[in-house]
Design a protein around this motif. Sequence first.
Motif, mmCIF file in Angstrom:
data_model
loop_
_atom_site.group_PDB
_atom_site.id
_atom_site.type_symbol
_atom_site.label_atom_id
_atom_site.label_comp_id
_atom_site.label_asym_id
_atom_site.label_seq_id
_atom_site.Cartn_x
_atom_site.Cartn_y
_atom_site.Cartn_z
ATOM 1 N N UNK A 99 -16.502 0.029 -9.350
ATOM 2 C CA UNK A 99 -16.178 1.448 -9.473
ATOM 3 C C UNK A 99 -14.699 1.550 -9.815
ATOM 4 N N UNK A 100 -14.346 2.506 -10.649
ATOM 5 C CA UNK A 100 -12.959 2.740 -11.038
ATOM 6 C C UNK A 100 -12.617 4.204 -10.822
ATOM 7 N N UNK A 101 -11.389 4.574 -11.114
ATOM 8 C CA UNK A 101 -10.893 5.926 -10.922
ATOM 9 C C UNK A 101 -11.858 6.966 -11.478
ATOM 10 N N UNK A 102 -12.084 8.005 -10.683
ATOM 11 C CA UNK A 102 -12.935 9.144 -11.014
ATOM 12 C C UNK A 102 -14.419 8.810 -11.103
ATOM 13 N N UNK A 103 -14.836 7.677 -10.563
ATOM 14 C CA UNK A 103 -16.265 7.354 -10.494
ATOM 15 C C UNK A 103 -16.725 7.501 -9.050
ATOM 16 N N UNK A 104 -18.010 7.749 -8.892
ATOM 17 C CA UNK A 104 -18.567 7.860 -7.551
ATOM 18 C C UNK A 104 -20.025 7.427 -7.553
ATOM 19 N N UNK A 105 -20.514 7.171 -6.352
ATOM 20 C CA UNK A 105 -21.934 6.903 -6.112
ATOM 21 C C UNK A 105 -22.355 7.883 -5.021
ATOM 22 N N UNK A 152 -6.436 7.208 -6.665
ATOM 23 C CA UNK A 152 -6.740 5.791 -6.426
ATOM 24 C C UNK A 152 -6.999 5.475 -4.959
ATOM 25 N N UNK A 153 -7.492 6.446 -4.239
ATOM 26 C CA UNK A 153 -7.939 6.276 -2.877
ATOM 27 C C UNK A 153 -9.462 6.148 -2.909
ATOM 28 N N UNK A 169 -5.838 1.076 0.513
ATOM 29 C CA UNK A 169 -6.140 1.296 -0.908
ATOM 30 C C UNK A 169 -5.465 2.534 -1.468
ATOM 31 N N UNK A 170 -5.011 3.471 -0.627
ATOM 32 C CA UNK A 170 -4.484 4.730 -1.108
ATOM 33 C C UNK A 170 -3.350 4.505 -2.091
ATOM 34 N N UNK A 171 -3.453 5.071 -3.246
ATOM 35 C CA UNK A 171 -2.518 5.059 -4.373
ATOM 36 C C UNK A 171 -2.338 3.688 -5.013
ATOM 37 N N UNK A 172 -3.047 2.667 -4.519
ATOM 38 C CA UNK A 172 -2.877 1.321 -5.056
ATOM 39 C C UNK A 172 -4.110 0.768 -5.772
ATOM 40 N N UNK A 173 -5.273 1.235 -5.427
ATOM 41 C CA UNK A 173 -6.506 0.628 -5.927
ATOM 42 C C UNK A 173 -6.741 0.942 -7.406
ATOM 43 N N UNK A 187 -5.756 -4.003 -7.164
ATOM 44 C CA UNK A 187 -4.750 -3.107 -7.723
ATOM 45 C C UNK A 187 -4.657 -3.329 -9.226
ATOM 46 N N UNK A 188 -3.724 -2.655 -9.884
ATOM 47 C CA UNK A 188 -3.620 -2.734 -11.339
ATOM 48 C C UNK A 188 -3.155 -4.108 -11.834
ATOM 49 N N UNK A 189 -2.643 -4.943 -10.946
ATOM 50 C CA UNK A 189 -2.255 -6.312 -11.311
ATOM 51 C C UNK A 189 -3.375 -7.309 -11.014
ATOM 52 N N UNK A 190 -4.566 -6.772 -10.714
ATOM 53 C CA UNK A 190 -5.748 -7.575 -10.408
ATOM 54 C C UNK A 190 -5.554 -8.434 -9.154
ATOM 55 N N UNK A 191 -4.762 -7.927 -8.222
ATOM 56 C CA UNK A 191 -4.544 -8.578 -6.942
ATOM 57 C C UNK A 191 -5.401 -7.878 -5.902
#
Length: 149
Positions: free
Chosen positions: A44-50, A63-64, A80-84, A99-103
């Motif tokens: 799942x990425x930003x603005x997606x949901x299940x 990004x929470x 995860x808030x603001x980092x995921x 996160x955006x660096x794939x860490x």
Amino acid sequence: MKTMKKAALGTIAAAALAISLAGAGTANAAAPAGSQILYPGQCLSTNQYMQAGNTKLTFQNDRNIVVSYAGTPTYQFPGTWSNAQQLCMQTDGNLVAYNSWNTAIWSMDGQTGGTYYAGDILAVQTDGNVVVYSNYGNGPALWSTHTSR
């Protein structure tokens, strides 16, 4: 003939992924009926949901990653808030937020002491709970948000 079969299977697999992410997936044996499933290799990425019934797992635009029931937040994935950037059900069975660096910034591994298996799935259930089940949903629960109603 083989090319047509492969193309058809690819189309079916793509449709199944789109359906499960859009909220109309199918349930597995141990995952209760009506559950929405994130299968190994899916993210799942930003603005997606299940969503399953009133239970919603949302990857918000800030990004929470949040679980809510009937619109009320019940669980936030720690750290995860603001980092995921993505929440992924890995093929090795570990549920991981990157996160955006794939860490990895959060993982189920850190919550279960390393208990996960290839073939684990994430189920958003209608009872308010989000659960990782082993064996493609046919095995026991390995991790949960403990938010059932």
